[in-house]
Scaffold this motif. Structure first.
Motif, mmCIF file in Angstrom:
data_model
loop_
_atom_site.group_PDB
_atom_site.id
_atom_site.type_symbol
_atom_site.label_atom_id
_atom_site.label_comp_id
_atom_site.label_asym_id
_atom_site.label_seq_id
_atom_site.Cartn_x
_atom_site.Cartn_y
_atom_site.Cartn_z
ATOM 1 N N ILE A 179 0.853 -1.198 0.000
ATOM 2 C CA ILE A 179 0.000 0.000 0.000
ATOM 3 C C ILE A 179 0.885 1.243 0.000
ATOM 4 C CG2 ILE A 179 -1.663 1.325 1.380
ATOM 5 C CD1 ILE A 179 -2.748 -1.453 2.290
ATOM 6 N N VAL A 180 0.612 2.144 -0.982
ATOM 7 C CA VAL A 180 1.448 3.353 -1.107
ATOM 8 C C VAL A 180 0.625 4.648 -1.047
ATOM 9 C CG1 VAL A 180 3.313 2.218 -2.369
ATOM 10 C CG2 VAL A 180 1.383 3.182 -3.646
ATOM 11 N N GLY A 181 -0.683 4.527 -0.879
ATOM 12 C CA GLY A 181 -1.512 5.742 -0.788
ATOM 13 C C GLY A 181 -2.863 5.436 -0.176
ATOM 14 N N PHE A 182 -3.406 6.408 0.563
ATOM 15 C CA PHE A 182 -4.702 6.230 1.228
ATOM 16 C C PHE A 182 -5.420 7.579 1.230
ATOM 17 C CE2 PHE A 182 -6.953 5.427 5.540
ATOM 18 C CZ PHE A 182 -8.060 4.873 4.906
ATOM 19 N N GLU A 183 -6.427 7.684 0.347
ATOM 20 C CA GLU A 183 -7.155 8.957 0.212
ATOM 21 C C GLU A 183 -8.629 8.753 0.514
ATOM 22 O OE1 GLU A 183 -6.565 10.545 -3.703
ATOM 23 O OE2 GLU A 183 -4.373 10.460 -3.555
ATOM 24 N N VAL A 184 -9.304 9.849 0.832
ATOM 25 C CA VAL A 184 -10.745 9.782 1.065
ATOM 26 C C VAL A 184 -11.405 11.069 0.572
ATOM 27 C CG1 VAL A 184 -10.707 10.754 3.414
ATOM 28 C CG2 VAL A 184 -12.525 9.176 2.776
ATOM 29 N N ILE A 185 -12.615 10.916 0.019
ATOM 30 C CA ILE A 185 -13.435 12.092 -0.291
ATOM 31 C C ILE A 185 -14.723 11.941 0.518
ATOM 32 C CG2 ILE A 185 -14.730 13.330 -2.078
ATOM 33 C CD1 ILE A 185 -12.563 12.323 -4.076
ATOM 34 N N PRO A 186 -14.906 12.805 1.543
ATOM 35 C CA PRO A 186 -16.108 12.677 2.382
ATOM 36 C C PRO A 186 -17.299 13.410 1.750
ATOM 37 C CG PRO A 186 -14.688 14.412 3.239
ATOM 38 C CD PRO A 186 -14.046 13.911 1.982
ATOM 39 N N SER A 187 -18.479 12.931 2.041
ATOM 40 C CA SER A 187 -19.689 13.641 1.577
ATOM 41 C C SER A 187 -20.834 13.391 2.564
ATOM 42 C CB SER A 187 -20.083 13.186 0.166
ATOM 43 O OG SER A 187 -20.070 11.790 0.064
ATOM 44 N N SER A 188 -21.806 14.274 2.503
ATOM 45 C CA SER A 188 -22.963 14.173 3.395
ATOM 46 C C SER A 188 -24.160 13.697 2.573
ATOM 47 C CB SER A 188 -23.236 15.548 4.016
ATOM 48 O OG SER A 188 -24.327 15.472 4.893
ATOM 49 N N VAL A 189 -24.686 12.549 2.954
ATOM 50 C CA VAL A 189 -25.800 11.949 2.194
ATOM 51 C C VAL A 189 -26.899 11.522 3.157
ATOM 52 C CG1 VAL A 189 -26.481 10.073 0.654
ATOM 53 C CG2 VAL A 189 -24.206 11.091 0.433
#
Length: 632
Positions: A189-199
């Motif tokens: 594993i070389v990267g860990f990203e997140v895009i949060p949203s409200s649903v």
């Protein structure tokens, strides 16, 4: 001047040696782990953090989805002192297995839970998660409009609308980057990203064993614009969900931290740092040149005067030879502060060497803090040795009393401030409060290791023969002539602190940013160069002002030498005040007290460090010049 030229050449060489690796050399901190397709990946959660309050909270302080059993991971001393609390979470992936619209849990917000969420959203708290020792990063647009990738640490708990409504980020779109081994099927594993949203998830009938929502299904991905947002309100049902996608990447495992180390909007102003260092460097060279020439002429003149029987007409620093080594008032206290400064210098130097070699990289969480605490404890040996050597030179006899003061004065003051600040953090129910067990461990390190080592050092130092003065001290003190206004102690001490502060203030900006604005600090190459220049600047400015003082026949140089370099700590604290009002958005009263409390500890430590450097430089200089002239 040859010595000064050699120092300048050495420093310039060091500058170029360190400049290339300054922004890239670090060890990744943990051994690489290889994952095969289908292996389970467990996301861990760390503290909730905010640059507005500086008070970290445990992730489960908010009503998030909880696993059946919450387990704390093994923490080192540094992690506890930083407020890190790493725990398991409900988020689990299968390696290289994409998932869409996975339901984590449903929770009903109580009055208290809704209030907590609103408070944390209002204070701009961020959630910090970890996968395979990598913190989660949130991609963002750069403020300068360039296409280069830029990231933020952690994702926001939620956001506040213009009409003062609060919305929670309950859907997380994770992206895990991996680097595949060409020969085997293993990947790292070389990267860990997140895009949060409200649903606001909708469901017709809720089944805990097989939860399904109308809003999305395993074949469709959520786009924030296509759904209404989930408002925070008492008795509201909040469904937490997530997607995960795996993406192959060319990034090697050893370079995976580069993403996190390039987070600031603007590149660090390398040229302004170099410019600052060069100015100080050449200024130091000029100062050294003036000193060497002036002193050489002085010593030649004095030795000539003696041979011509004109000694009775002599003026300047040679006149006070019978008083210059007279012990100062409060000599015991000076010995204590010099010993503490030696302890602090040893700790700083060894910590920087470890950091330069990459052992204390940001990936080694809490490593820097742990190393500093342990090194401080073990450097007690040198503190005791140096304070007792100086005390014996002053013909003191109560070495045990001085040893006790060396062992307890500085740590005692710092511990008292720290204890008060910790009580305030504890009152706010923050996870940043150091637990009683850790506090007890710190006291045990202090009393069990540091104090005995100070005594051992003192015993060894006091056993050695006393340092001999190069000239004899007169029985009757000489009267000091009236001094010009610019030679008054307060003025010369304050002037002396400007140059050492000027050597570090640009680097200080980046250090404060990393501490208070949740950034990683990793440019230890530059920091080491700045540290070396700080040493030279402190030494030279103290020597120059000490020389002028002795020329005006004022022989009270012991304390003034310490305070001249140490006064740079006043400017450091003044800069911390300026930084607070111009760069930080701290609104809470407790957070403000925390900031100024910790900066007070930092400034006090800086005072002890720079003061000791100035003192020893002046001590060496005074002994050197008085042993160079013929005195009847």
């Amino acid at each position: 001047m040859r010595n000064s030229g050699e120092i300048s050449l050495l420093l310039i060489t060091c500058l170029f040696l360190f400049l290339a690796p300054a922004n890239s050399f670090y060890l990744p901190g943990v051994a690489p782990r290889d994952f095969q397709k289908g292996d389970e990946l467990q996301v861990k959660v760390n503290k909730l953090s905010s640059t507005k309050t500086q008070l970290p909270y445990d992730y489960y302080f908010l009503d998030y989805c909880k696993p059946p059993k919450i387990m704390n991971n093994a923490e080192n001393l540094g992690e506890v002192l930083r407020g890190d609390r790493i725990e398991n979470s409900i988020y689990a992936f299968k390696m290289r297995g994409d998932e869409t619209c996975k339901i984590a849990c449903r929770t009903k917000l109580t009055q208290e839970a809704a209030k907590n969420f609103k408070e944390k959203i209002d204070d701009e708290y961020r959630v910090n998660m970890i996968l395979d020792n990598l913190p989660v990063a949130v991609p963002r647009q750069r403020s300068d409009g360039s296409q280069a990738p830029s990231y933020e640490h952690g994702f926001r708990v939620g956001y506040k609308s213009k009409d003062n409504k609060f919305f929670i980020n309950n859907h997380l779109s994770f992206k895990v980057m991996y680097h595949k081994d060409l020969e085997t099927d293993d990947a790292r594993i070389v990267g860990f990203e997140v895009i949060p949203s409200s649903v606001k998830h909708e469901f017709s009938e809720w089944d805990d064993k097989n939860p399904k929502v109308v809003t999305c299904n395993p074949s469709t991905k959520i786009t924030p614009s296509s759904h209404t947002s989930q408002e925070v309100a008492p008795d509201a049902f909040v469904v937490f969900s997530y997607d995960v996608t795996f993406q192959p990447s060319e990034i090697k495992w050893a370079s995976r931290w580069d993403t996190y180390l390039l987070m600031n909007d603007d590149q660090i102003h390398w040229f302004s740092i170099i410019n600052s260092l060069m100015i100080v460097l050449f200024l130091s060279g000029m100062v050294a040149m003036i000193m060497m020439r002036t002193l050489y002429r002085d010593i030649a003149n004095y030795n000539q005067l003696d041979s011509q029987d004109e000694a009775q007409e002599e003026t300047g620093w040679k006149l006070v030879h019978g008083d210059v080594f007279r012990p100062p008032i409060h000599s015991g206290l000076l010995c204590v502060y010099v010993g503490t400064g030696v302890q602090f210098f040893g700790m700083t130097l060894v910590t920087m060497i470890f950091a330069l070699l990459g052992f204390l990289s940001p990936s080694n969480r809490g490593g820097l803090m742990t190393a500093m605490v342990l090194l401080w404890v073990f450097m007690g040996l040198f503190a005791g040795y140096s304070s007792s050597r100086l005390y014996k030179m002053f013909k003191g006899t109560e070495w045990k009393k001085i040893t006790l003061k060396t062992a307890f004065m500085f740590p005692g003051i710092v511990f008292a401030i720290f204890f008060v600040l910790n009580a305030l953090i504890w009152g706010e129910k923050s996870s940043g409060a150091v637990p009683f067990g850790t506090m007890f461990a710190l006291v045990l390190l202090w009393f069990g290791i540091s104090v005995p080592l100070v005594f051992v050092g003192s015993y060894l130092g006091f056993k050695k023969p006393a340092i001999e003065d190069p000239v004899k001290t007169n029985k009757i003190p000489r009267q000091i002539p009236e001094q010009a206004w610019y030679m008054q102690p307060a003025f010369s001490i304050l002037i002396g602190g400007i140059l050492p502060f000027g050597a570090v203030f640009i680097e200080l900006f980046f250090i404060l940013t990393s501490i208070w604005l949740n950034q990683f600090y990793y440019i230890f190459g530059f920091l080491f160069i700045v540290f070396v220049i700080l040493l030279i600047t402190c030494a030279e400015i103290t020597i120059v002002l000490c020389y002028f003082q002795l020329c005006s026949e004022d022989y009270y140089w012991w304390w003034r030498a310490y305070l001249t370099a140490g006064s740079s700590a006043l400017y450091l604290f003044a800069y911390a005040v300026f930084y607070f009002f111009t760069k930080l958005e701290i609104t809470k009263f407790v957070s403000g007290i925390l900031y100024f409390g910790y900066m007070l500890i930092g400034s006090y430590a800086f005072f002890v460090l720079t003061g000791t450097i100035g003192f020893y430089a002046c001590f060496w200089f005074v002994r050197k010049i008085y042993s160079s002239v013929k005195i009847d």
